[in-house]
Design a protein around this motif. Structure first.
Motif, PDB file in Angstrom:
ATOM      1  N   PHE A  95       0.981  -1.180   0.170  1.00 36.42           N
ATOM      2  CA  PHE A  95       0.177  -0.020  -0.093  1.00 36.42           C
ATOM      3  C   PHE A  95       1.065   1.424  -0.049  1.00 36.42           C
ATOM      4  N   LEU A  96       2.055   1.319   0.804  1.00 37.28           N
ATOM      5  CA  LEU A  96       2.854   2.448   0.933  1.00 37.28           C
ATOM      6  C   LEU A  96       3.603   2.557  -0.467  1.00 37.28           C
ATOM      7  N   ALA A  97       3.831   1.487  -1.084  1.00 38.22           N
ATOM      8  CA  ALA A  97       4.283   1.840  -2.469  1.00 38.22           C
ATOM      9  C   ALA A  97       3.566   2.232  -3.332  1.00 38.22           C
ATOM     10  N   GLU A  98       2.237   2.395  -3.269  1.00 41.02           N
ATOM     11  CA  GLU A  98       1.254   2.939  -4.302  1.00 41.02           C
ATOM     12  C   GLU A  98       0.749   4.222  -3.720  1.00 41.02           C
ATOM     13  N   GLN A  99       0.384   4.570  -2.733  1.00 38.39           N
ATOM     14  CA  GLN A  99      -0.284   5.669  -2.020  1.00 38.39           C
ATOM     15  C   GLN A  99       0.838   6.430  -1.054  1.00 38.39           C
ATOM     16  N   PRO A 100       0.906   7.794  -1.439  1.00 38.42           N
ATOM     17  CA  PRO A 100       1.871   8.392  -0.419  1.00 38.42           C
ATOM     18  C   PRO A 100       1.519   8.923   1.027  1.00 38.42           C
ATOM     19  N   VAL A 101       2.275   8.674   1.799  1.00 38.62           N
ATOM     20  CA  VAL A 101       2.133   8.881   3.351  1.00 38.62           C
ATOM     21  C   VAL A 101       3.506   9.706   3.698  1.00 38.62           C
ATOM     22  N   PHE A 102       3.243  10.845   4.266  1.00 37.31           N
ATOM     23  CA  PHE A 102       4.591  11.804   4.433  1.00 37.31           C
ATOM     24  C   PHE A 102       4.591  11.878   5.933  1.00 37.31           C
ATOM     25  N   GLY A 103       5.961  11.860   6.173  1.00 36.70           N
ATOM     26  CA  GLY A 103       6.480  11.914   7.677  1.00 36.70           C
ATOM     27  C   GLY A 103       6.544  13.372   8.105  1.00 36.70           C
ATOM     28  N   LEU A 104       6.894  13.807   9.182  1.00 38.71           N
ATOM     29  CA  LEU A 104       7.199  15.040   9.470  1.00 38.71           C
ATOM     30  C   LEU A 104       8.216  15.831   8.926  1.00 38.71           C
ATOM     31  N   ASP A 105       9.229  15.361   8.279  1.00 33.91           N
ATOM     32  CA  ASP A 105      10.286  15.932   7.507  1.00 33.91           C
ATOM     33  C   ASP A 105       9.844  15.773   5.976  1.00 33.91           C
ATOM     34  N   GLY A 106       8.579  15.609   5.854  1.00 37.51           N
ATOM     35  CA  GLY A 106       8.191  15.620   4.279  1.00 37.51           C
ATOM     36  C   GLY A 106       8.683  14.514   3.350  1.00 37.51           C
ATOM     37  N   GLN A 107       9.336  13.443   4.084  1.00 39.99           N
ATOM     38  CA  GLN A 107       9.778  12.352   3.475  1.00 39.99           C
ATOM     39  C   GLN A 107       8.703  11.382   3.429  1.00 39.99           C
ATOM     40  N   ARG A 108       8.629  10.561   2.222  1.00 37.86           N
ATOM     41  CA  ARG A 108       7.530   9.605   2.203  1.00 37.86           C
ATOM     42  C   ARG A 108       7.907   8.499   2.806  1.00 37.86           C
ATOM     43  N   TYR A 109       6.899   7.732   3.285  1.00 38.50           N
ATOM     44  CA  TYR A 109       6.996   6.379   4.190  1.00 38.50           C
ATOM     45  C   TYR A 109       6.967   5.599   2.737  1.00 38.50           C
ATOM     46  N   LEU A 110       7.912   4.640   2.782  1.00 37.46           N
ATOM     47  CA  LEU A 110       7.781   3.662   1.701  1.00 37.46           C
ATOM     48  C   LEU A 110       7.967   2.030   2.403  1.00 37.46           C
ATOM     49  N   PRO A 111       7.916   1.062   1.638  1.00 32.37           N
ATOM     50  CA  PRO A 111       8.008  -0.323   2.067  1.00 32.37           C
ATOM     51  C   PRO A 111       9.204  -0.471   2.590  1.00 32.37           C
ATOM     52  N   GLN A 112       9.422  -1.315   3.731  1.00 30.34           N
ATOM     53  CA  GLN A 112      10.580  -1.384   4.417  1.00 30.34           C
ATOM     54  C   GLN A 112      11.876  -1.766   3.895  1.00 30.34           C
ATOM     55  N   ASN A 113      11.785  -2.505   2.687  1.00 29.35           N
ATOM     56  CA  ASN A 113      12.929  -2.847   1.961  1.00 29.35           C
ATOM     57  C   ASN A 113      13.521  -1.787   0.826  1.00 29.35           C
ATOM     58  N   GLN A 114      12.609  -0.407   1.163  1.00 30.59           N
ATOM     59  CA  GLN A 114      13.011   0.731   0.238  1.00 30.59           C
ATOM     60  C   GLN A 114      13.181   1.743   1.364  1.00 30.59           C
ATOM     61  N   GLN A 115      13.165   1.498   2.459  1.00 25.26           N
ATOM     62  CA  GLN A 115      13.120   2.705   3.624  1.00 25.26           C
ATOM     63  C   GLN A 115      14.277   3.151   3.968  1.00 25.26           C
ATOM     64  N   GLY A 116      15.320   2.299   4.006  1.00 23.12           N
ATOM     65  CA  GLY A 116      16.546   2.609   4.671  1.00 23.12           C
ATOM     66  C   GLY A 116      16.647   2.861   5.917  1.00 23.12           C
ATOM     67  N   GLU A 117      17.124   4.035   6.532  1.00 27.39           N
ATOM     68  CA  GLU A 117      17.137   3.721   7.887  1.00 27.39           C
ATOM     69  C   GLU A 117      15.946   3.971   8.622  1.00 27.39           C
ATOM     70  N   ARG A 118      15.058   4.439   7.832  1.00 28.34           N
ATOM     71  CA  ARG A 118      13.355   4.576   8.471  1.00 28.34           C
ATOM     72  C   ARG A 118      12.860   3.324   8.591  1.00 28.34           C
ATOM     73  N   GLY A 119      13.471   2.030   8.231  1.00 28.70           N
ATOM     74  CA  GLY A 119      12.799   0.808   8.332  1.00 28.70           C
ATOM     75  C   GLY A 119      13.539  -0.121   9.267  1.00 28.70           C
ATOM     76  N   SER A 120      12.873  -0.987   9.943  1.00 29.88           N
ATOM     77  CA  SER A 120      13.582  -1.820  10.955  1.00 29.88           C
ATOM     78  C   SER A 120      13.287  -3.028  10.678  1.00 29.88           C
ATOM     79  N   GLY A 121      13.320  -3.751   9.297  1.00 24.89           N
ATOM     80  CA  GLY A 121      13.171  -4.984   9.162  1.00 24.89           C
ATOM     81  C   GLY A 121      11.605  -5.551   9.059  1.00 24.89           C
ATOM     82  N   SER A 122      11.016  -6.419   9.935  1.00 26.35           N
ATOM     83  CA  SER A 122       9.712  -7.020   9.604  1.00 26.35           C
ATOM     84  C   SER A 122       8.766  -6.764  10.823  1.00 26.35           C
ATOM     85  N   LYS A 123       9.013  -5.416  11.095  1.00 26.52           N
ATOM     86  CA  LYS A 123       8.011  -5.179  12.336  1.00 26.52           C
ATOM     87  C   LYS A 123       6.911  -4.304  11.910  1.00 26.52           C
TER      88      LYS A 123
END
Length: 702
Positions: free
Chosen positions: A402-430
């Motif tokens: 869903f996050l890959a298709e629909q934009p959801v933005f954090g406080l810094d204006g960066q978009r939340y993406l699937p965890q495998n694309q999120q980088g430091e904002r992702g924590s694996g399978s949580k």
């Protein structure tokens, strides 16, 4: 001669009957196949007979009993616009037999029905909906045949009056009928009372009440016959072009029934109003006077309930207009979904088999999620989680896709993406809990509730360490692929394709955090989306159990288009109801003013000459109208309080509420204020008109 208002009433009643019959028969045709006198729903099977055996048995039974037995199935690819009727015909000369060669005689053109021989069903699961055509009295025999094959069938009569009454009693069509009845009563009564002078002349000529009433009916009968011929010709020509006169007898029956009901109200009102004119003596009747108290009471007896009703009609029309506008605005986003589709879950299974379907289909959808084939866009109310808080709204339960298709933005204006694309904002399978900044104070409460929300059967399987919390910008509108479950809101049927400022729980694709119950539940609400329809076809082909559970595809874009069409249709009906209700208000207001002016013409003239103010001369009517406005202002909060009594009981016991508390909306308040002010001003204007006419006529006579 009859008053032209009476003629108009009967012509309008015939025209309305033709239109309402068209809408009703169209609706019936779109809901199910027409022509059958009974329907059988088969939900249980002991598995002792295959689908092919059931087909052969039903074919033999149809031939033996001389009936036609059909099974309805939705089209796999176009369930909103096409259906299939598999038919076994026992009487070769019957009308149903011609359907196999000439096609189904559809009244509505919104859905196409393909007719095929029952044998083409092959070995398909026999559970589903069947229709019986032909002679009555064979239903029990067919039920017994199903029973001998290990199937349990229940008989229904979908077109029985009781079932139709239940279906239509809360519909817009029923509201249109009731408003039309009130309009007929008001206009007929006013027209008869306005003919008081004519009836006074007839009484002077020695005609009795019965003789005058018979005279009116005779004149009305001749006029109605001519009008009926004209309307019938117009209807036949129109239906001939529209559907080739399909289902003409059914249409004529419905139209005749509605016309007879409306005519009975009109004639009964005519009789009562005519009797009222006899309450005045002949001399007063020759002056056009009528009994003041009785006539005014009759007018207000219609006027007050209509005014209360029309407030709701105005609010409904405004809400329907907003709904249509919102759907049209969302349409551009729906178009971008391409061929994405949901799935339609079959409803032809016994209750004790639902659990099995829930588990099997839930597991298969989880596998599809693991394979990256679906978008989960579940939605539920957050009010029970945030009970006692001023915050309210919706909770989205989505997967990474869903996050890959629909934009959801954090406080810094960066978009939340699937965890495998999120980088430091992702924590694996949580599980990720995304909370709007303005709801950050509710973080701990939502976090504690998350395990029970995601996996109700086993909430302890999700630890607090499995959930990480992130903040998102407040006020975001998130596209959810569906218009939303209206049971979660007080507004009723309105489009909520975009969820405002939601809480969001994001679960890894195919993870065990989301229960099978949720996969199945979301699928039943069209909240499990396949971006590629071929993935659904593959599931149906690869797993023999799936065709029993998945009835059809529900393309996201097509479903939105159908919803827009239905919203436009309802909006037009609401406008008609509002216009008809307003007409009733104006007719009754005019009637009150006429009765007052005719009864008190002499005193009005004398008081005017004596220097009385306009308000003082007509104080009785003005006080009555002011009382109605006050009643209207009090009625809205009282109605809201009454609607919330049940909610208060739930809250007192600290239980989840079934719906949000009803609120006095701006639309309701605006409708009440607007109608109250409009009707009061109209009455003042009508009184001013009659006042000036009385003064003018009195001055000329003097």
């Amino acid at each position: 001669m009859l008053h032209r208002g009476i003629k108009f009433v009967h012509a309008a009643a015939l025209s309305f009957s033709a239109v309402l019959a068209f809408l009703v028969v169209s609706d019936l045709d779109e809901r199910g196949v027409l022509g059958g006198h009974a329907a059988l729903t088969v939900r249980e099977s002991d598995g002792s007979a295959s689908g092919a055996q059931v087909v052969r048995a039903l074919t033999d039974l149809a031939a033996e009993r001389g009936v036609a037995i059909g099974r309805e199935l939705p089209d796999l690819e176009d369930s909103e616009g096409r259906r299939h009727l598999y038919l076994a015909v026992g009487a070769p000369q019957s009308a149903e037999a011609s359907w196999l060669s000439e096609g189904y005689p559809a009244f509505s053109q919104q859905i196409k029905t393909d007719v095929r021989p029952l044998a083409e069903l092959g070995n398909r699961d026999p559970r589903g909906l069947y229709y019986i055509f032909g002679p009555h009295g064979v239903e029990q025999g067919i039920v017994s045949e199903f029973s001998s094959l290990g199937l349990t069938a229940t008989i229904t009569h979908p077109f029985a009056f009781s079932n139709l009454a239940t279906h239509y009693k809360d519909s817009v069509l029923f509201n249109a009928l009731m408003i039309t009845v009130l309009a007929i009563v008001a206009l007929t009564g006013a027209s008869v009372l306005l003919s008081a002078k004519t009836y006074g002349v007839l009484r002077l000529q020695g005609l009795s009440y019965t003789a005058i009433f018979r005279r009116d009916l005779w004149q009305l009968g001749r006029y109605s016959l001519i009008t009926l011929i004209g309307i019938t010709a117009a209807v036949l020509i129109s239906l001939g072009f529209y559907n080739g006169l399909a289902r003409l007898m059914l249409y004529a029956t419905v139209a005749a029934g509605v016309a007879a009901a409306l005519a009975s109200f009109a004639i009964a009102t005519h009789a009562v109003a005519l009797r009222l004119t006899f309450k005045a003596d002949i001399l007063a009747a020759l002056k056009g006077e009528m009994p003041n108290r009785i006539s005014s009471f009759a007018a207000y007896a219609v006027r007050v309930p209509v005014l209360l009703l029309i407030v709701g009609l105005a609010a409904e029309a405004a809400t329907a207009g907003q709904d249509l506008l919102q759907r049209q605005q969302a349409w551009e986003t729906y178009q971008r979904t391409g061929d994405a589709t949901g799935i339609r879950i079959t409803g032809s299974l016994a209750i004790d088999e639902i659990n099995k379907m829930e588990k099997v289909l839930g597991q298969r959808l989880r596998q599809a999620d693991t394979n990256g084939e679906i978008i989960v866009a579940g939605r539920t109310s957050s009010r029970n989680i945030l009970r006692g808080s001023s915050a309210s709204g919706e909770l989205l339960i989505v997967n990474e896709a869903f996050l890959a298709e629909q934009p959801v933005f954090g406080l810094d204006g960066q978009r939340y993406l699937p965890q495998n694309q999120q980088g430091e904002r992702g924590s694996g399978s949580k599980v990720r809990l995304l909370i709007p900044e303005d709801l950050s104070g509710e973080t701990e409460r939502v976090r504690q509730a998350a395990p029970g929300i995601l996996n109700p059967p086993e909430p302890d399987s999700i630890k607090q360490t499995d959930i990480e919390t992130h903040s998102m910008k407040s006020g975001q509108s998130i596209f959810s692929y569906t218009s939303g479950d209206t049971s979660n809101r007080a507004e009723g049927r309105q489009d909520h394709s975009f969820v405002e400022n939601p809480l969001i729980l994001v679960v890894p694709n195919g993870s065990r955090y989301l229960s099978e119950v949720h996969y199945f539940g979301f699928a039943t609400r069209n909240q499990v989306i396949f971006p590629d329809p071929q993935d659904v076809r593959n599931i149906l082909r690869e797993d023999a159990r799936m065709p029993t559970y998945i009835a059809a595809l529900l393309p996201v874009k097509q479903k939105a288009a159908v919803a827009i069409r239905e919203a436009a249709y309802e909006f037009r009906l609401h406008l008609f109801n509002l216009a008809a209700g307003t007409a009733v208000l104006l007719i009754t207001a005019t009637g009150v003013c006429i009765v007052h002016a005719r009864k008190n013409a002499q005193s009005i003239f004398l008081q005017h000459l004596s220097g009385w103010r306009f308000a003082a001369i007509h104080r009785t009517v003005l006080i009555g109208e002011a009382s109605i406005v006050i009643l209207l202002a009090l009625w809205l909060p009282v109605r809201t309080w009454w609607d919330n009594r049940a909610i208060e009981t739930y809250e007192a016991r600290d239980m989840p509420t079934p719906r949000p508390p009803a609120e006095l909306s701006g639309i309701d308040a605006g409708a009440a204020a607007g109608l109250g002010g409009f009707t009061f001003v109209f009455v003042v204007c009508a009184l001013l008109f009659f006042h000036r006419r009385i003064v003018k006529e009195g001055t000329s006579e003097a």
